[in-house]
Motif scaffolding. Structure first.
Motif, PDB file in Angstrom:
ATOM      1  N   ILE A   1       0.857  -1.181   0.000  1.00  9.78           N
ATOM      2  CA  ILE A   1       0.000   0.000   0.000  1.00  9.78           C
ATOM      3  C   ILE A   1       0.897   1.236   0.000  1.00  9.78           C
ATOM      4  O   ILE A   1       1.791   1.362   0.840  1.00  9.78           O
ATOM      5  CB  ILE A   1      -0.928   0.046   1.232  1.00  9.78           C
ATOM      6  CG1 ILE A   1      -1.828  -1.188   1.266  1.00  9.78           C
ATOM      7  CG2 ILE A   1      -1.752   1.331   1.239  1.00  9.78           C
ATOM      8  CD1 ILE A   1      -2.863  -1.227   0.170  1.00  9.78           C
ATOM      9  N   THR A   2       0.666   2.159  -0.928  1.00 10.67           N
ATOM     10  CA  THR A   2       1.465   3.383  -1.005  1.00 10.67           C
ATOM     11  C   THR A   2       0.996   4.392   0.031  1.00 10.67           C
ATOM     12  O   THR A   2      -0.191   4.637   0.176  1.00 10.67           O
ATOM     13  CB  THR A   2       1.375   4.012  -2.404  1.00 10.67           C
ATOM     14  OG1 THR A   2       1.854   3.081  -3.374  1.00 10.67           O
ATOM     15  CG2 THR A   2       2.220   5.290  -2.484  1.00 10.67           C
ATOM     16  N   LEU A   3       1.952   4.959   0.758  1.00 12.63           N
ATOM     17  CA  LEU A   3       1.672   6.052   1.692  1.00 12.63           C
ATOM     18  C   LEU A   3       2.044   7.352   0.994  1.00 12.63           C
ATOM     19  O   LEU A   3       3.193   7.546   0.598  1.00 12.63           O
ATOM     20  CB  LEU A   3       2.483   5.887   2.977  1.00 12.63           C
ATOM     21  CG  LEU A   3       2.250   6.953   4.064  1.00 12.63           C
ATOM     22  CD1 LEU A   3       0.831   6.859   4.604  1.00 12.63           C
ATOM     23  CD2 LEU A   3       3.262   6.797   5.195  1.00 12.63           C
ATOM     24  N   TRP A   4       1.065   8.233   0.828  1.00 10.52           N
ATOM     25  CA  TRP A   4       1.255   9.492   0.114  1.00 10.52           C
ATOM     26  C   TRP A   4       1.411  10.646   1.092  1.00 10.52           C
ATOM     27  O   TRP A   4       0.774  10.665   2.141  1.00 10.52           O
ATOM     28  CB  TRP A   4       0.065   9.787  -0.795  1.00 10.52           C
ATOM     29  CG  TRP A   4      -0.149   8.778  -1.880  1.00 10.52           C
ATOM     30  CD1 TRP A   4      -0.842   7.609  -1.796  1.00 10.52           C
ATOM     31  CD2 TRP A   4       0.350   8.849  -3.231  1.00 10.52           C
ATOM     32  NE1 TRP A   4      -0.820   6.943  -2.999  1.00 10.52           N
ATOM     33  CE2 TRP A   4      -0.101   7.682  -3.894  1.00 10.52           C
ATOM     34  CE3 TRP A   4       1.104   9.786  -3.928  1.00 10.52           C
ATOM     35  CZ2 TRP A   4       0.199   7.433  -5.230  1.00 10.52           C
ATOM     36  CZ3 TRP A   4       1.395   9.532  -5.270  1.00 10.52           C
ATOM     37  CH2 TRP A   4       0.958   8.373  -5.899  1.00 10.52           C
ATOM     38  N   MET A   5       2.240  11.602   0.739  1.00 13.06           N
ATOM     39  CA  MET A   5       2.330  12.853   1.477  1.00 13.06           C
ATOM     40  C   MET A   5       1.706  13.938   0.598  1.00 13.06           C
ATOM     41  O   MET A   5       2.128  14.147  -0.536  1.00 13.06           O
ATOM     42  CB  MET A   5       3.770  13.222   1.832  1.00 13.06           C
ATOM     43  CG  MET A   5       3.887  14.565   2.562  1.00 13.06           C
ATOM     44  SD  MET A   5       5.475  14.817   3.409  1.00 13.06           S
ATOM     45  CE  MET A   5       6.636  14.700   2.038  1.00 13.06           C
ATOM     46  N   VAL A   6       0.697  14.633   1.139  1.00  8.95           N
ATOM     47  CA  VAL A   6      -0.076  15.604   0.361  1.00  8.95           C
ATOM     48  C   VAL A   6      -0.052  16.947   1.081  1.00  8.95           C
ATOM     49  O   VAL A   6      -0.259  17.022   2.292  1.00  8.95           O
ATOM     50  CB  VAL A   6      -1.538  15.137   0.181  1.00  8.95           C
ATOM     51  CG1 VAL A   6      -2.306  16.108  -0.704  1.00  8.95           C
ATOM     52  CG2 VAL A   6      -1.582  13.727  -0.403  1.00  8.95           C
ATOM     53  N   TYR A   7       0.204  18.016   0.317  1.00 10.41           N
ATOM     54  CA  TYR A   7       0.198  19.364   0.884  1.00 10.41           C
ATOM     55  C   TYR A   7       0.043  20.375  -0.247  1.00 10.41           C
ATOM     56  O   TYR A   7       0.300  20.079  -1.419  1.00 10.41           O
ATOM     57  CB  TYR A   7       1.479  19.647   1.675  1.00 10.41           C
ATOM     58  CG  TYR A   7       2.752  19.432   0.882  1.00 10.41           C
ATOM     59  CD1 TYR A   7       3.312  20.447   0.107  1.00 10.41           C
ATOM     60  CD2 TYR A   7       3.404  18.200   0.908  1.00 10.41           C
ATOM     61  CE1 TYR A   7       4.465  20.240  -0.621  1.00 10.41           C
ATOM     62  CE2 TYR A   7       4.562  17.981   0.172  1.00 10.41           C
ATOM     63  CZ  TYR A   7       5.087  19.003  -0.584  1.00 10.41           C
ATOM     64  OH  TYR A   7       6.236  18.800  -1.320  1.00 10.41           O
ATOM     65  N   HIS A   8      -0.392  21.580   0.119  1.00 11.95           N
ATOM     66  CA  HIS A   8      -0.488  22.658  -0.861  1.00 11.95           C
ATOM     67  C   HIS A   8       0.921  23.168  -1.143  1.00 11.95           C
ATOM     68  O   HIS A   8       1.745  23.287  -0.233  1.00 11.95           O
ATOM     69  CB  HIS A   8      -1.361  23.797  -0.320  1.00 11.95           C
ATOM     70  CG  HIS A   8      -1.768  24.783  -1.373  1.00 11.95           C
ATOM     71  ND1 HIS A   8      -0.912  25.763  -1.825  1.00 11.95           N
ATOM     72  CD2 HIS A   8      -2.927  24.911  -2.068  1.00 11.95           C
ATOM     73  CE1 HIS A   8      -1.532  26.470  -2.761  1.00 11.95           C
ATOM     74  NE2 HIS A   8      -2.752  25.987  -2.927  1.00 11.95           N
ATOM     75  N   PRO A   9       1.256  23.471  -2.406  1.00 14.00           N
ATOM     76  CA  PRO A   9       2.615  23.917  -2.730  1.00 14.00           C
ATOM     77  C   PRO A   9       3.074  25.134  -1.940  1.00 14.00           C
ATOM     78  O   PRO A   9       4.276  25.334  -1.727  1.00 14.00           O
ATOM     79  CB  PRO A   9       2.562  24.206  -4.233  1.00 14.00           C
ATOM     80  CG  PRO A   9       1.143  24.081  -4.652  1.00 14.00           C
ATOM     81  CD  PRO A   9       0.416  23.332  -3.606  1.00 14.00           C
ATOM     82  N   GLU A  10       2.136  25.982  -1.475  1.00 12.85           N
ATOM     83  CA  GLU A  10       2.513  27.151  -0.676  1.00 12.85           C
ATOM     84  C   GLU A  10       3.183  26.752   0.638  1.00 12.85           C
ATOM     85  O   GLU A  10       3.926  27.534   1.209  1.00 12.85           O
ATOM     86  CB  GLU A  10       1.280  28.012  -0.383  1.00 12.85           C
ATOM     87  CG  GLU A  10       0.734  28.766  -1.593  1.00 12.85           C
ATOM     88  CD  GLU A  10       1.724  29.815  -2.114  1.00 12.85           C
ATOM     89  OE1 GLU A  10       2.327  30.519  -1.296  1.00 12.85           O
ATOM     90  OE2 GLU A  10       1.885  29.899  -3.345  1.00 12.85           O
ATOM     91  N   GLN A  11       2.896  25.526   1.110  1.00 14.24           N
ATOM     92  CA  GLN A  11       3.498  25.082   2.376  1.00 14.24           C
ATOM     93  C   GLN A  11       5.016  24.985   2.275  1.00 14.24           C
ATOM     94  O   GLN A  11       5.720  25.140   3.282  1.00 14.24           O
ATOM     95  CB  GLN A  11       2.915  23.726   2.796  1.00 14.24           C
ATOM     96  CG  GLN A  11       1.453  23.771   3.203  1.00 14.24           C
ATOM     97  CD  GLN A  11       1.216  24.630   4.436  1.00 14.24           C
ATOM     98  OE1 GLN A  11       2.083  24.809   5.288  1.00 14.24           O
ATOM     99  NE2 GLN A  11       0.023  25.193   4.533  1.00 14.24           N
ATOM    100  N   ARG A  12       5.540  24.766   1.071  1.00 11.25           N
ATOM    101  CA  ARG A  12       6.999  24.702   0.895  1.00 11.25           C
ATOM    102  C   ARG A  12       7.644  26.062   1.123  1.00 11.25           C
ATOM    103  O   ARG A  12       8.845  26.148   1.385  1.00 11.25           O
ATOM    104  CB  ARG A  12       7.340  24.220  -0.518  1.00 11.25           C
ATOM    105  CG  ARG A  12       7.081  22.754  -0.778  1.00 11.25           C
ATOM    106  CD  ARG A  12       7.989  21.813  -0.039  1.00 11.25           C
ATOM    107  NE  ARG A  12       9.406  22.086  -0.239  1.00 11.25           N
ATOM    108  CZ  ARG A  12      10.388  21.435   0.387  1.00 11.25           C
ATOM    109  NH1 ARG A  12      10.086  20.503   1.266  1.00 11.25           N
ATOM    110  NH2 ARG A  12      11.633  21.734   0.180  1.00 11.25           N
ATOM    111  N   LYS A  13       6.851  27.128   1.043  1.00 11.37           N
ATOM    112  CA  LYS A  13       7.386  28.475   1.236  1.00 11.37           C
ATOM    113  C   LYS A  13       7.394  28.875   2.709  1.00 11.37           C
ATOM    114  O   LYS A  13       7.963  29.918   3.054  1.00 11.37           O
ATOM    115  CB  LYS A  13       6.564  29.481   0.433  1.00 11.37           C
ATOM    116  CG  LYS A  13       6.563  29.208  -1.076  1.00 11.37           C
ATOM    117  CD  LYS A  13       5.684  30.210  -1.812  1.00 11.37           C
ATOM    118  CE  LYS A  13       5.630  29.916  -3.306  1.00 11.37           C
ATOM    119  NZ  LYS A  13       4.764  30.885  -4.027  1.00 11.37           N
ATOM    120  N   VAL A  14       6.749  28.081   3.553  1.00  9.52           N
ATOM    121  CA  VAL A  14       6.702  28.362   4.990  1.00  9.52           C
ATOM    122  C   VAL A  14       7.771  27.513   5.664  1.00  9.52           C
ATOM    123  O   VAL A  14       7.728  26.280   5.589  1.00  9.52           O
ATOM    124  CB  VAL A  14       5.313  28.040   5.576  1.00  9.52           C
ATOM    125  CG1 VAL A  14       5.273  28.353   7.067  1.00  9.52           C
ATOM    126  CG2 VAL A  14       4.239  28.820   4.830  1.00  9.52           C
TER     127      VAL A  14
END
Length: 328
Positions: free
Chosen positions: A265-278
């Motif tokens: 089973i694949t475990l995915w990490m999901v976030y809005h791209p703006e989070q990389r700027k924080v």
């Protein structure tokens, strides 16, 4: 080389904004903490530089002229922009502090992430990590900064990356095997006490066809929505159940039943791209990648690695009859 004199002083516009907001010279003076003559003088300077009257002084206060109305609209925009700049600066000052909200499946949060928190909190003392194990599909993304989930996000606005592969295999305890004996083959597992977790049903579309068909034939003795309850039931000797292979690392008393059955089973990490700027969110994202790094932790590789290759867990090899489900 001579430069052209500025049309106005930015600070004059601040005073103009206060004057119009307050509605009078005296109100602006109180708001700014300066004398009323100073407000009047700075307004005169601004009008002189612009070359137009901005307000009409009345007994009851002030009234904007046509030019004043147009400039007031622009000054409001400038004031709003100044507020945005202050907020950005404030966020920059607190970029590596404050809260990061993380959502993750209960088993992953409790049996893996929690065991690696020490390094994160020591390296980031000003970041408060909030971990939630209550997942609600796509709605979870509205309530967290980073989501770990066992299905790829359908939202085009979010980044979804493969964080790890969890390989589920059958485990039992020594007490269970001493009491009931090991299964004689995969077909015999159907006659044993087994457990099922609700989330497995949601993931079943990603299961290998044989494993999904066999699961349909099971009549579990225990069904739960808690990964912790599931693993504790296996440890106590109540049931046999599929668990991710890293369970052999965190609970070496378990026994791997090698039935030639494993479910990736694949475990995915999901976030809005703006989070990389924080900064604080980026640190959490990088830390998660580190603790699920398959080069360091082979049980998270895409290719299956048997628990015996990375743990001292006991393995019982079983090669009996396999059930013959009708595959559709």
């Amino acid at each position: 080389m001579t430069g052209k004199a500025p049309l106005f002083d930015w600070d004059d516009l601040r005073i103009f904004h206060a004057l119009v907001s307050a509605g009078s010279m005296s109100g602006a003076a109180r708001k700014l903490g300066i004398g009323q003559p100073t407000v009047s003088r700075r307004l005169d300077q601004l009008e002189t530089r612009i070359g137009a009257r901005l307000v009409t002084r009345l007994a009851e206060g002030i009234e904007l002229t046509d030019v004043g109305e147009r400039i007031w609209t622009q000054v409001q925009i400038m004031q709003s922009t100044a507020g945005d700049i202050e907020r950005i600066a404030h966020q920059a000052d607190r970029a590596d502090s404050d809260r990061v909200r993380l959502s993750a499946p209960e088993g992953v949060a409790g049996y893996w992430i929690a065991r690696h928190l020490t390094g994160f909190v020591e390296a980031n003392p000003n970041i408060s990590l909030e971990i939630s194990t209550r997942t609600d599909g796509e709605n979870t993304l509205e309530q967290c900064d980073i989501a770990l989930q066992m299905s790829e996000s359908k939202r085009m606005s979010h980044v979804a990356t493969e964080l790890a592969t969890l390989h589920y295999v059958p485990f039992a305890s020594r007490h269970y095997l001493d009491t009931y004996g090991p299964p004689k083959g995969l077909a015999d597992v159907l006659m044993h006490r087994t457990a099922d977790i609700v989330s497995y049903r949601e993931q079943q579309t990603h299961w290998p066809r044989e494993a999904a068909a066999i699961k349909q034939m099971l009549n579990p003795s225990l069904t739960t929505d808690s990964a912790i309850a599931l693993i504790e039931a296996v440890k106590a000797g109540a049931v046999i159940s599929l668990l991710p292979t890293y369970a052999a690392k965190v609970e070496p008393s378990l026994i791997h039943l090698d039935l030639e059955l494993q479910v990736p089973i694949t475990l995915w990490m999901v976030y809005h791209p703006e989070q990389r700027k924080v900064t604080r969110s980026r640190k959490a994202i990088d830390w998660l990648r580190e603790i699920f790094d398959s080069s360091r932790y082979p049980w998270f590789r895409r290719d299956y690695v048997p628990p015996s290759e990375f743990s001292d867990v006991e393995t019982v090899h079983i090669r009996g009859e396999r059930p013959r489900p009708r595959l559709v």
